[in-house]
Design a protein around this motif. Structure first.
Motif, PDB file in Angstrom:
ATOM      1  N   THR B  41      39.993  32.609  41.634  1.00  0.00           N
ATOM      2  CA  THR B  41      41.152  31.823  42.062  1.00  0.00           C
ATOM      3  C   THR B  41      40.900  30.336  41.832  1.00  0.00           C
ATOM      4  OG1 THR B  41      41.778  33.484  43.684  1.00  0.00           O
ATOM      5  CG2 THR B  41      42.586  31.254  44.063  1.00  0.00           C
ATOM      6  N   GLU B  83      47.705  33.740  43.875  1.00  0.00           N
ATOM      7  CA  GLU B  83      47.249  34.802  44.761  1.00  0.00           C
ATOM      8  C   GLU B  83      48.165  34.855  45.979  1.00  0.00           C
ATOM      9  OE1 GLU B  83      42.713  35.791  45.825  1.00  0.00           O
ATOM     10  OE2 GLU B  83      43.385  33.826  46.434  1.00  0.00           O
ATOM     11  N   ASP B 159      47.235  35.823  39.294  1.00  0.00           N
ATOM     12  CA  ASP B 159      46.119  35.990  40.217  1.00  0.00           C
ATOM     13  C   ASP B 159      46.315  37.236  41.083  1.00  0.00           C
ATOM     14  OD1 ASP B 159      43.883  35.691  41.765  1.00  0.00           O
ATOM     15  OD2 ASP B 159      44.196  33.559  42.169  1.00  0.00           O
ATOM     16  N   GLU B 160      45.561  38.271  40.790  1.00  0.00           N
ATOM     17  CA  GLU B 160      45.555  39.526  41.551  1.00  0.00           C
ATOM     18  C   GLU B 160      46.943  40.092  41.821  1.00  0.00           C
ATOM     19  OE1 GLU B 160      42.572  40.630  43.809  1.00  0.00           O
ATOM     20  OE2 GLU B 160      41.295  38.862  43.633  1.00  0.00           O
TER      21      GLU B 160
HETATM   22 MG   LIG Z   1      40.982  35.072  44.610  1.00  0.00          MG
END
Ligand SMILES: [Mg+2]
Ligand SMILES: Nc1ncnc2c1ncn2[C@@H]1O[C@H](COP(=O)(O)OP(=O)(O)O)[C@@H](O)[C@H]1O
Lengths: 301, 234
Positions: B41, B83, B159-160
């Motif tokens: 991140t 995220e 992000d994820e």
């Molecule tokens: Mg992360």
């Protein structure tokens, strides 16, 4: 005067005061909404606005018909205070955006001293007569006196609040303001120029305070460089009463506080009128700090 | 398209990235893998300008990123879907999407892109007037991706996107990522779900405590014993 008449008369007076408080309260609440900062110098912006309007009114009333003079004074004071508010954000608050909250409070106190003393040096420490070119028209409606000035205050305040509501709910700028209020970081990632947006918010809130200052001077007839403190604190109370950060709340809170003060002065004692607001503030902070229309604090996290 | 060279970044007094280097070429999906806390991140935040680089260099499409504000990066074609989705819960679905296009002035094109977003995720069309906070987790992730596309990016940082979603929804996310890539979008994909990420990616990097410890094609990484032991659970 019968009981009902007294009641309605206080209602009219309270609404006038409330409209002015509401205009100033909007500045506190808009700025808080976007960056969770209470701009304690906002009361001084209101005061500076009243002096700008005074100067313009003195210059214009001799030259042009009164509606034009009034409009000129209003617009001039709004413009001047927008620049002042924008400058305060740009040069005083933005450099300390990442610093602890206390720094902003100290900055606000310093700014207040500077603005008060600047006005005192320019205009003198004594009360100044505020010229009011509005003809003294009054209507008797069922024994209650309503003046043209009062109707003007209500009309201007209502128009500006409708305009603000439209701006916030109906425009791209307003959408970005609401978004920034919710999550400033994601707004930066979306490419929203948040610094500019915060500056615009200060300018808008300050312009509304300038209108409040103009109407205040015209309604009460005198202004003083100290007025920003007491009126500012009352408008802040109004913003807290309605739920700080909530725009309709500031309008409701302002009107309620004006009514409370109007009725308090009418029924209890006019000498104690300043006390009512602060009793409300203390009770609110103790009992329901989120205010009447307050947001659920949890979803700010 | 994107070059990250020897970047050092962190929070407060602590550096979390100790000289990260990676590259993304036009048309690629690049997976950035690593355990929780490895610095994935943080790497994306350094790229999109949310976190200053303390050393090193990042270039995107020929410009030096550390000189640019996050706003101008969006204008130049970089979009970061962070995220945790970060949708604006008290605004409507459509307002969220429109905010994604804030940097663009052409109303007709923005309208077309709205229709494209609704075609990509039809469920969003049926919820367009609903407050985004009322959406399910999977719908919020769709909204976050759709919003990130509204600026017409050349490079998407994700992000994820699969975090916390049901298996069916995860499947849909990875299919969408592949589909967007086939339509020409370059993607830097951060994932803990290494197996799925490598399945769609062309190349991958593995980050450990702020350093790149492995880089290879996705096919090689999938069979690399270090990866299979650490992340693929076999
Ligand atoms: Mg992360
Ligand atoms: N806001 C923050 N402040 C301080 N340290 C942070 C912050 N965010 C992340 N970290 C630390 O930075 C390191 C890298 O975190 P992060 O980039 O979020 O990892 P990843 O995304 O790979 O899980 C971790 O050690 C984490 O504890």
């Amino acid at each position: 005067m019968t009981g009902t008449q007294l009641f309605l008369q206080q209602l009219a007076n309270g609404l006038t005061l409330g409209a002015i408080y509401a205009l100033i309260a909007l500045g506190y609440t808009m700025i808080y909404g976007v960056i969770q900062l209470i701009n304690f110098a906002h009361g001084e912006v209101f005061m500076v606005g009243s002096y700008l309007a005074l100067t313009l009114m003195l210059a214009l009333t001799a030259l042009v018909p009164w509606p034009v003079a009034l409009l000129g004074a209003l617009l001039g004071a709004m413009l001047g205070c927008s620049v002042l508010g924008w400058g305060i954000e740009r040069w005083a608050y933005r450099p300390i955006r990442q610093a602890p909250r206390l720094n902003a409070l100290i900055t606000a106190i310093g700014l207040s001293f500077v603005l008060q003393n600047a006005i005192m040096l320019l205009y003198g420490p004594t009360d100044r007569q505020f010229p009011n070119p509005v003809p003294l028209v009054r209507w008797e409606i069922g024994g209650v006196t309503v003046t043209l000035m009062q109707v003007l205050v209500w009309g201007v305040a209502a128009a500006l609040m409708c305009g603000l509501q439209w701006l916030v709910m109906g425009t791209k700028l307003g959408m970005a303001m609401r978004a920034t209020a919710q999550d400033l970081k994601i707004c930066r990632l979306l490419g929203i120029p948040v610094h500019r947006l915060i500056g615009v918010t200060f300018a808008l809130g300050s312009a509304l305070a300038a209108v409040g200052g103009t109407l205040f001077g015209m309604t009460y007839g005198t202004i003083n460089f100290h007025d920003g403190y007491v009126v500012g604190l009352k408008a802040f109370t109004a913003a807290v009463l309605g739920g700080i950060g909530n725009i309709p709340g500031a309008m409701v809170g302002g009107v309620l506080l004006g009514l409370l003060e109007g009725f308090g002065a009418g029924y209890l004692s006019s000498q104690w009128k300043n006390v009512f607001a602060f009793v409300v503030l203390v009770l609110l902070l103790l009992g329901k700090p989120t205010g009447l229309l307050g947001e659920r604090v949890a979803d700010r996290a | 398209m994107l070059q990250v060279s020897h970047v050092v970044a962190g929070y407060g007094a602590i550096d979390c990235l100790h000289g990260v280097s990676l590259e993304v070429h036009p048309g690629e999906i690049v997976a950035l893998l690593g355990a929780n806390g490895a610095g994935k991140t943080t790497t994306l935040m350094a790229i999109s300008g949310l976190l200053p680089c303390r050393a090193g260099r990042i270039t995107f499409d020929g410009m030096d990123l550390p000189d640019e504000s996050p706003e101008s990066l969006v204008r130049r074609g970089l979009s970061h879907v962070p995220e945790g989705r970060r949708i604006l819960g008290r605004l409507t679905v459509e307002e969220n999407l429109r905010l994604g296009a804030y940097t663009r002035a052409d109303a007709v094109q923005v309208h077309q892109d709205l229709q494209r977003a609704y075609a990509l995720f039809p469920i969003l069309a049926s919820r367009r007037r609903q407050l985004a906070g009322t959406l399910s987790g999977g719908e919020q992730q769709m909204l976050a991706i759709a919003r990130g596309l509204m600026s017409r990016p050349k490079l998407l940082l994700l992000d994820e996107p699969s975090l916390g979603l049901a298996p069916k929804m995860i499947q849909l996310m990875f299919e969408t990522i592949q589909r967007l890539n086939r339509e020409g979008l370059t993607i830097l994909l951060v994932e803990q779900n290494a197996y799925q990420a490598l399945h769609v990616a062309h190349r991958g990097y593995v980050l450990e405590t702020g350093r790149v410890v492995l880089e290879d094609t996705a096919a090689h990484l999938t069979t690399n014993p270090r990866i299979t032991a650490a992340y693929l659970g076999s």
